[in-house]
Design a protein around this motif. Sequence first.
Motif, short mmCIF file in Angstrom:
data_model
loop_
_atom_site.label_atom_id
_atom_site.label_comp_id
_atom_site.label_asym_id
_atom_site.label_seq_id
_atom_site.Cartn_x
_atom_site.Cartn_y
_atom_site.Cartn_z
N ALA A 79 12.89 -65.81 -56.59
CA ALA A 79 11.97 -64.58 -55.87
C ALA A 79 12.17 -64.78 -54.23
O ALA A 79 12.31 -64.01 -53.43
N GLU A 80 12.17 -65.89 -53.89
CA GLU A 80 12.20 -66.33 -52.59
C GLU A 80 13.57 -65.90 -51.94
O GLU A 80 13.68 -65.41 -50.80
N ASP A 81 14.49 -66.17 -52.60
CA ASP A 81 16.08 -65.95 -52.17
C ASP A 81 16.23 -64.24 -52.24
O ASP A 81 16.87 -63.66 -51.20
N GLY A 82 15.49 -63.66 -53.23
CA GLY A 82 15.53 -62.24 -53.27
C GLY A 82 14.86 -61.55 -51.93
O GLY A 82 15.50 -60.67 -51.44
N ALA A 83 13.88 -62.26 -51.71
CA ALA A 83 13.01 -61.80 -50.48
C ALA A 83 13.85 -61.74 -49.04
O ALA A 83 13.84 -61.04 -48.27
N SER A 84 14.57 -62.91 -49.09
CA SER A 84 15.35 -63.26 -48.07
C SER A 84 16.47 -62.40 -47.81
O SER A 84 16.99 -61.97 -46.90
N CYS A 85 17.07 -62.05 -49.12
CA CYS A 85 18.07 -61.03 -49.08
C CYS A 85 17.60 -59.85 -48.63
O CYS A 85 18.29 -59.10 -47.54
N ILE A 86 16.60 -59.37 -48.87
CA ILE A 86 15.97 -58.05 -48.31
C ILE A 86 15.93 -58.18 -46.95
O ILE A 86 16.24 -57.22 -46.04
N ARG A 87 15.10 -59.15 -46.44
CA ARG A 87 14.85 -59.45 -45.01
C ARG A 87 16.33 -59.30 -44.15
O ARG A 87 16.22 -58.82 -43.25
N VAL A 88 17.46 -59.93 -44.54
CA VAL A 88 18.55 -59.82 -43.98
C VAL A 88 19.18 -58.53 -44.10
O VAL A 88 19.84 -58.10 -42.99
#
Length: 339
Positions: A79-88
């Motif tokens: 989930a953390e990496d999914g959120a980071s993906c969206i942020r980028v």
Amino acid sequence: LLHHPSEYFRVVRTSQKDTMPNAAAEAKKAEGNARFKAKDYRGAIEFYTQAIELDPTQHAYYSNRSACYAGLDQWEQAAEDGASCIRVNKSFIKGYFRLATAQEKMDQLRGAGETLTMGLAVEPRNKDLLSMKARIDDGIRRQKSSTLQAAAEKALAAGDVATAFKSLEQARAVDSGNDALQAKFEKVSRQYEAAEKSRRSNLSPVEQMKEQGDDKYKAGMFEEAIQLYSQCIDHSSVPSALQVKALNNRAACYKQLSNFDATISDCTAVLEAEPENVKALVRRAQAFEAVERYKLALQDVKYVMSLGINVAGQANYKLCSQMQGRLSVVIEKMKAGKF
């Protein structure tokens, strides 16, 4: 398009449309991809992490690492990496899918629904996101029904038939096709009707006026309800808890009929007896706003929020927060002569 669930476990290759990535970072990603294909998720994570350290601007690295964490059932990290993906990269749809899938696995259904809503704002017709959103919404509905049914069971165990009835009534509103729930509701409904008949038979004539007013209100017969509440108010002692309830309910009727001056008057009478009556404060604020007395509306709204969310209740607190923002803008425009 995404093809859940297998699509979750596909790595992303950098598109020509993306910003040019760091060559060394791309080499690390390629190593990660090779290990991912071999299902060496831990090894792949190491290389994707190195790629991120070299170039944190590439959404694909976060997306691929999220897929690795998913392969290891490490959903919090996924989930953390999914959120980071969206942020980028907010336009990369798979990022929303990564995050929502992880949230669903962690039973964070509301969060997953919100993530999917954001993704659909980017690509409204994405069939996979729409399908997942429908499934999540159904899960939220069933989860709410289950919670309400558990509350009903607890109330019944405590002998509180009225609360059990209301909980099951709410459950039916979100889970109408549940036959077991319907059977349970019908059983409790009979108990509730018997208890209500007994309770009402012991009410005083003035109390019965208020109850009849409640029945008319629920039926949408607001003018008839006002007459009954008025009779109750006129015949009850001043002040009394019964009179305050009747005033508050009559104010609700006036508001439904857009008689905002009468709404304000009844709410003010309630607040003279109970200064922290949240229903009266919110209702009066809405009436003040309707008659363009914005400063008074803002005053009531701020007071409700000062009571805190535990006292005001989540719904009222959220409503007042929205009203505060709206009213503050209007008042500032008035001061600037722009309204």
